[in-house]
Write a protein that holds these residues in place. Structure first.
Motif, short mmCIF file in Angstrom:
data_model
loop_
_atom_site.label_atom_id
_atom_site.label_comp_id
_atom_site.label_asym_id
_atom_site.label_seq_id
_atom_site.Cartn_x
_atom_site.Cartn_y
_atom_site.Cartn_z
N ILE A 1 0.83 -1.21 0.00
CA ILE A 1 0.00 0.00 0.00
C ILE A 1 0.87 1.25 0.00
CG2 ILE A 1 -0.29 0.14 2.50
CD1 ILE A 1 -3.20 1.05 1.92
N ASP A 2 2.05 1.20 0.64
CA ASP A 2 2.96 2.35 0.64
C ASP A 2 3.58 2.57 -0.73
OD1 ASP A 2 2.51 2.83 3.34
OD2 ASP A 2 4.18 1.55 3.96
N ILE A 3 3.75 1.50 -1.48
CA ILE A 3 4.36 1.60 -2.80
C ILE A 3 3.34 1.98 -3.87
CG2 ILE A 3 5.57 0.32 -4.62
CD1 ILE A 3 6.80 -1.39 -2.37
N THR A 4 2.21 1.25 -3.91
CA THR A 4 1.25 1.41 -5.00
C THR A 4 0.10 2.34 -4.67
OG1 THR A 4 -0.09 -0.46 -4.28
CG2 THR A 4 1.70 -0.93 -5.81
N ASN B 1 -4.80 -0.74 -1.52
CA ASN B 1 -4.89 -1.65 -0.40
C ASN B 1 -5.43 -2.99 -0.89
OD1 ASN B 1 -5.08 -2.90 2.04
ND2 ASN B 1 -6.54 -1.47 2.94
N PHE B 2 -4.55 -3.96 -1.09
CA PHE B 2 -4.95 -5.26 -1.61
C PHE B 2 -5.67 -6.09 -0.55
CE2 PHE B 2 -1.47 -4.04 -4.44
CZ PHE B 2 -2.09 -4.21 -5.66
N ASP B 3 -5.56 -5.73 0.71
CA ASP B 3 -6.22 -6.47 1.79
C ASP B 3 -7.61 -5.92 2.10
OD1 ASP B 3 -4.01 -8.11 2.10
OD2 ASP B 3 -3.07 -6.76 3.55
N ALA B 4 -8.09 -4.95 1.36
CA ALA B 4 -9.38 -4.31 1.66
C ALA B 4 -10.54 -5.29 1.57
CB ALA B 4 -9.62 -3.14 0.72
N LYS C 1 -10.53 -8.42 2.32
CA LYS C 1 -10.37 -9.52 3.25
C LYS C 1 -10.76 -9.14 4.69
CE LYS C 1 -6.54 -11.23 0.51
NZ LYS C 1 -5.12 -11.50 0.46
N ARG C 2 -11.54 -8.11 4.84
CA ARG C 2 -11.93 -7.67 6.17
C ARG C 2 -12.98 -8.59 6.78
NH1 ARG C 2 -12.48 -1.22 5.02
NH2 ARG C 2 -10.31 -0.93 4.46
N LYS C 3 -12.94 -8.67 8.07
CA LYS C 3 -13.90 -9.48 8.80
C LYS C 3 -15.21 -8.73 8.90
CE LYS C 3 -14.62 -11.63 13.26
NZ LYS C 3 -14.10 -11.81 14.62
N VAL C 4 -16.33 -9.41 8.59
CA VAL C 4 -17.64 -8.80 8.68
C VAL C 4 -18.07 -8.78 10.14
CG1 VAL C 4 -20.05 -8.97 7.98
CG2 VAL C 4 -18.24 -9.58 6.37
N ILE C 5 -18.44 -7.60 10.67
CA ILE C 5 -18.84 -7.51 12.07
C ILE C 5 -20.30 -7.20 12.23
CG2 ILE C 5 -16.53 -6.90 12.87
CD1 ILE C 5 -17.49 -3.97 12.93
N ALA C 6 -20.99 -6.92 11.14
CA ALA C 6 -22.42 -6.63 11.22
C ALA C 6 -23.07 -7.00 9.89
CB ALA C 6 -22.66 -5.15 11.51
N GLY C 7 -24.38 -7.20 9.90
CA GLY C 7 -25.09 -7.48 8.66
C GLY C 7 -25.44 -8.95 8.51
N ALA C 8 -25.76 -9.35 7.30
CA ALA C 8 -26.30 -10.68 7.01
C ALA C 8 -25.29 -11.79 7.28
CB ALA C 8 -26.77 -10.74 5.57
N LYS C 9 -24.02 -11.56 7.09
CA LYS C 9 -23.02 -12.63 7.25
C LYS C 9 -22.55 -12.80 8.69
CE LYS C 9 -21.18 -12.54 2.60
NZ LYS C 9 -19.97 -12.46 1.80
N LYS C 10 -23.12 -12.07 9.62
CA LYS C 10 -22.68 -12.13 10.99
C LYS C 10 -22.99 -13.45 11.65
CE LYS C 10 -22.73 -9.85 15.38
NZ LYS C 10 -23.28 -8.82 16.19
#
Length: 87
Positions: free
Chosen positions: A67-70, A73-76, A78-87
């Motif tokens: 992310i500092d080079i390009t 954010n390639f990890d965007a 892969k975040r953990k869902v904390i709310a909503g339908a997939k909880k």
């Protein structure tokens, strides 16, 4: 003789900038600006991601994150869902 001296400085400048890019893991396409500081002899590189780094010949450095080079954010996704339908 002045132009020959300038060419030598440019060749040395290119070498230290190439060394800095290799040390930090920066590809040439992600370099926004680069120069060599005349007073210290350090390479100064600004990446597309907005990170500014300095490098002296032979210096040990830590590689930069993608992310500092390009700036991407390639990890965007892969975040953990904390709310909503997939909880």
């Amino acid at each position: 003789m002045a132009p020959k001296d300038e060419n030598k400085k440019n060749e040395n400048s290119d070498k230290i900038i190439d060394q800095a890019m290799e040390a930090y893991g920066i590809e040439k396409k992600y370099v926004h600006l680069s120069r060599v500081d005349k007073e210290t002899g350090e390479a100064v590189i600004v990446t597309v991601g907005g990170k500014k780094v300095r490098y002296a010949a032979g210096q040990a450095v830590a590689r930069l994150k993608e992310i500092d080079i390009t700036g991407i954010n390639f990890d965007a996704g892969k975040r953990k869902v904390i709310a909503g339908a997939k909880k």
